[in-house]
Enzyme design. Sequence first.
Site, PDB file in Angstrom:
ATOM      1  CG  HIS A  52      -0.422   0.106   2.531  1.00 47.43           C
ATOM      2  ND1 HIS A  52       0.369  -0.880   3.091  1.00 47.43           N
ATOM      3  CD2 HIS A  52      -0.505   1.085   3.472  1.00 47.43           C
ATOM      4  CE1 HIS A  52       0.717  -0.515   4.317  1.00 47.43           C
ATOM      5  NE2 HIS A  52       0.208   0.686   4.577  1.00 47.43           N
ATOM      6  CG  HIS A  54       0.022   4.418   4.700  1.00 47.79           C
ATOM      7  ND1 HIS A  54      -0.773   3.638   5.519  1.00 47.79           N
ATOM      8  CD2 HIS A  54      -0.763   5.445   4.269  1.00 47.79           C
ATOM      9  CE1 HIS A  54      -1.987   4.176   5.586  1.00 47.79           C
ATOM     10  NE2 HIS A  54      -2.004   5.267   4.834  1.00 47.79           N
ATOM     11  CG  ASP A  56       4.619   3.027   7.523  1.00 47.27           C
ATOM     12  OD1 ASP A  56       3.764   3.489   6.756  1.00 47.27           O
ATOM     13  OD2 ASP A  56       4.341   2.187   8.409  1.00 47.27           O
ATOM     14  CG  HIS A  57       4.058   0.015   4.365  1.00 48.42           C
ATOM     15  ND1 HIS A  57       4.017  -1.277   4.830  1.00 48.42           N
ATOM     16  CD2 HIS A  57       3.581   0.798   5.370  1.00 48.42           C
ATOM     17  CE1 HIS A  57       3.526  -1.278   6.059  1.00 48.42           C
ATOM     18  NE2 HIS A  57       3.245  -0.032   6.412  1.00 48.42           N
ATOM     19  CG  HIS A 110      -4.185   0.339   6.557  1.00 51.41           C
ATOM     20  ND1 HIS A 110      -4.159   0.938   7.787  1.00 51.41           N
ATOM     21  CD2 HIS A 110      -2.972   0.581   5.997  1.00 51.41           C
ATOM     22  CE1 HIS A 110      -2.979   1.523   7.966  1.00 51.41           C
ATOM     23  NE2 HIS A 110      -2.247   1.326   6.897  1.00 51.41           N
ATOM     24  CG  ASP A 127       0.451  -1.198   7.751  1.00 54.03           C
ATOM     25  OD1 ASP A 127       1.340  -2.045   7.943  1.00 54.03           O
ATOM     26  OD2 ASP A 127       0.655   0.034   7.775  1.00 54.03           O
ATOM     27  CG  HIS A 165       3.768  -1.743  11.385  1.00 55.61           C
ATOM     28  ND1 HIS A 165       4.540  -0.632  11.649  1.00 55.61           N
ATOM     29  CD2 HIS A 165       3.044  -1.451  10.277  1.00 55.61           C
ATOM     30  CE1 HIS A 165       4.277   0.306  10.744  1.00 55.61           C
ATOM     31  NE2 HIS A 165       3.374  -0.169   9.897  1.00 55.61           N
TER      32      HIS A 165
HETATM   33 FE    FE Z   1       2.567   0.838   8.177  1.00 57.65          FE
HETATM   34 ZN    ZN Z   2      -0.017   1.680   6.483  1.00 57.40          ZN
END
Ligand code: FE
Ligand code: ZN
Length: 249
Positions: A52, A54, A56-57, A110, A127, A165
């Site tokens: 996805h 985001h 942090d990915h 999400h 996530d 995570h």
């Molecule tokens: Fe994340």
């Molecule tokens: Zn995420």
Amino acid sequence: MKIEIVPCLTDNYAYLVNAGGQCAVIDPSEAGPVNAALDRLGWEPDFILNTHHHVDHVGGNLDLKQEYGAVIVGPGKDAARIPGLDVGVDEKSGWEFAGEKVRVLEVPGHTRGAITFVMGGNAFTGDTLFSMGCGRLFEGDAPTMWASLSKLMALPDATRIYCGHEYTQSNGRFALTLEPGNTALGARMSEVKNARAEGWPTLPSTMGQEKKTNPFLRPDSWEIRKSLGMTEAKDVDVFGEIRRRKDEF
Ligand code: FE
Ligand code: ZN
């Protein structure tokens, strides 16, 4: 298929997958730790996969693409939000890695475009599904996420779950508030506590394990329903209430 877990940022995981002479990096939040792991193993990524959009990915996408010329594969429905995307995939297109079919499951909730890659008995869920938890509903409602999680629950119990995570221990603490009598949950929590004390990842989990311990997959549990005062409610509404309570936990 060899899979290497790469801790990134504070609690993210990227994954390196190597099979048949091909290598893929999944959800590189940053390039540094991924580069270090690749150097240590002597692997060079042909592909970068994103579950996805985001940051942090996908934060390491462009650096890794520049360094290795890797092809970026991610949700076609979210093409505009995936940095450097080369190949958009969805449930219909699926994908192929090292000569094997890869299933792509569309799992919105999400984020609108979230996908899960299923490769040789391993599910990379980003996530959407965590061990004993699930992602927050940033771009979807409870029915949407419940449908997505139900899709994942149809995978075989032996499917190994690699999520985005290391939230397992805090997820488990919340789970225990709803289902203190769940013995599988108690057993998993002591295993998780030991792993974390050693600094080891709690992943992969398996779908079978998640079905026994993850409250978000268990809205049919009598104990959870009693805890919530929702013995007569529909699964989707129990799920929605669990999500709401977790947001406040
Ligand atoms: Fe994340
Ligand atoms: Zn995420």
